[in-house]
Design a protein around this motif. Structure first.
Motif, short mmCIF file in Angstrom:
data_model
loop_
_atom_site.label_atom_id
_atom_site.label_comp_id
_atom_site.label_asym_id
_atom_site.label_seq_id
_atom_site.Cartn_x
_atom_site.Cartn_y
_atom_site.Cartn_z
N TYR A 136 0.98 -1.31 -0.06
CA TYR A 136 -0.16 0.10 0.00
C TYR A 136 0.80 1.46 0.07
O TYR A 136 0.45 2.30 -0.43
CB TYR A 136 -0.94 -0.03 1.28
N PRO B 251 -1.18 -0.21 6.40
CA PRO B 251 -1.24 0.97 5.55
C PRO B 251 -1.29 2.22 6.49
O PRO B 251 -0.80 3.24 6.00
CB PRO B 251 -2.64 0.73 5.10
N GLY C 233 -4.67 5.56 4.27
CA GLY C 233 -4.23 4.44 5.01
C GLY C 233 -5.32 4.15 6.04
O GLY C 233 -5.41 3.11 6.42
#
Length: 420
Positions: free
Chosen positions: A41, A170, A271
């Motif tokens: 990510y 993330p 995130g």
């Protein structure tokens, strides 16, 4: 109804020795999953922050996943031949080395060179993650077979570990990238990878070269493919989840663009989307563990398919950040339950001596949508993303409906494989 009769134990070389499940299986899996989650990510987010281009973000997503498709057969062969512990340790150590070298290199180069380095890093991280994933899944399958009828409990713990990593990875990657820059994020990824390699238990005996061990990539492919064809229940579920993964992959690739450019949020908010989704997934996995104790895998899988399909249609029309975050969380909760169903069925149906090769074939089919989603993001106008998500939602519903329409009888399928 899906039976969960245990298969014979795997060869001794495939098991960690003198350690319990927490120290020998769960802890290395957690640290490796954290590193992989941050890389998966964080790197596309790094590209978006550097270039502000949705097309280049899609390219980075392709480069993160495409190498995994090229290394699925070597990964399965390596696990079957050398043992999962050795493969896992080597892959984690190599990823630590790559990210450790990339961190100072990015700080000393100009923008164009840095972009090239990030793209190369995405490809290397994707390749190494494939090896560590196949190895970790092989160890988890051994633990599931040893657990017998409690296999779904082991798989729910393993998936809970993955979702915990997806919860922290993330968010940590986005915060590190926003406040400390890419070098700090890459240093943390490298540190977690090195820790994974250091705490992985060693094998008791050197692996033996059995007749089932593959000698070439083509042989590994034929072995895995023939085993999967002999297990139609598993094959249907893999096909359905591959179409579901197309929707998931598109959402993963499109989320940075949707959240940052269309909803006007920061990179940390990206995130946060996946962290909240991981939290919902953890709750779903805990609940499905209780449901599978009471009902069959098929019944739980059908409920999860419905829970996954409906939000996917609604995501395309979400016009606010809270609505988008909530729908993604519900979608991921259903997807996580489907993952428990797949892993439990896979651990019981695939013979231990060819598990690595067969797992690699199933992983290939499940990962094919990810570079495809990245390519679609690279060529499609951002305004067309909602339409694309809707199309993927339709395909997902059709695939999951087919997967759970027919009954499954694993005992019969195992017998068919042995006669082959």
């Amino acid at each position: 109804m899906i039976s969960t009769k245990a298969r014979p134990a795997a060869p001794r070389h495939s098991r960690p020795v003198t350690y319990g499940r927490v120290r020998g299986i769960y802890l290395p899996r957690l640290t490796d999953a954290l590193a992989a989650s941050m890389a998966t990510y964080g790197i596309p987010l790094l590209v978006l922050g550097t270039t502000n281009s949705s097309s280049l973000t899609g390219v980075a997503f392709v480069l993160a996943w495409a190498p995994r498709l090229c290394t699925f057969t070597p990964a399965g062969m390596a696990v079957d031949r050398y043992g999962p512990a050795r493969v896992f340790r080597l892959a984690a150590a190599t990823r630590a080395l790559v990210t450790g070298l990339a961190a100072p290199a990015l700080a000393m180069t100009d923008e164009r060179t840095a972009l090239g380095l990030v793209m190369l890093l995405a490809a290397c991280a994707g390749c190494l993650t494939q090896f560590s994933y196949v190895a970790a899944e092989s160890v988890g399958a051994t633990a599931s077979r040893d657990a017998g009828d409690g296999a779904h409990r082991v798989q729910s713990v393993l998936l809970g570990i993955d979702q915990t990593a997806a919860l922290a990875g993330p968010a940590a990657g986005g915060l590190l990238l926003q406040w400390d820059g890419p070098s700090r994020m890459l240093a943390v990824i490298g540190g977690l990878s090195m820790l994974s390699a250091a705490i992985t238990p060693r094998m008791r005996h050197a692996p033996r070269h059995t007749p089932e061990a593959t000698t070439s990539p083509a042989h590994g492919w034929r072995t895995g493919w023939s085993t999967l064809r002999a297990l139609p229940a598993l094959a249907r579920l893999v096909a359905g989840l591959a179409l579901s993964n197309l929707a998931l992959a598109l959402l993963e690739a499109a989320t940075p663009v949707i959240v940052v450019q269309q909803l006007g949020r920061s990179s940390a908010s990206v995130g946060m989307v996946w962290s909240c989704a991981a939290a919902a997934s953890l709750l779903a996995v805990a609940a499905c563990r209780l449901m599978m104790d009471r009902w069959s895998l098929t019944t739980v899988g059908r409920c999860a398919a419905l829970l996954t399909g409906v939000p996917c249609f609604l995501i395309a029309h979400a016009d606010s950040y809270p609505a988008y975050l909530t729908l993604i969380a519900v979608f991921m909760a259903g997807d996580s339950v489907l993952a428990v169903v797949l892993r439990t069925l896979r651990s019981h149906l695939i013979p231990a001596e060819v598990f690595g090769s067969t797992l690699s074939v199933t992983v290939l089919l499940l990962l094919l949508p990810y570079p495809l989603a990245g390519a679609l993001m690279a060529v499609v106008d951002p305004a067309a993303i909602p339409t694309l998500i809707t199309v993927c939602a339709v395909l997902q519903c059709l695939g999951l409906a087919c997967a759970f329409t027919h009954g499954t009888r694993p005992r019969t399928h195992r017998g068919r494989h042995r006669r082959r």
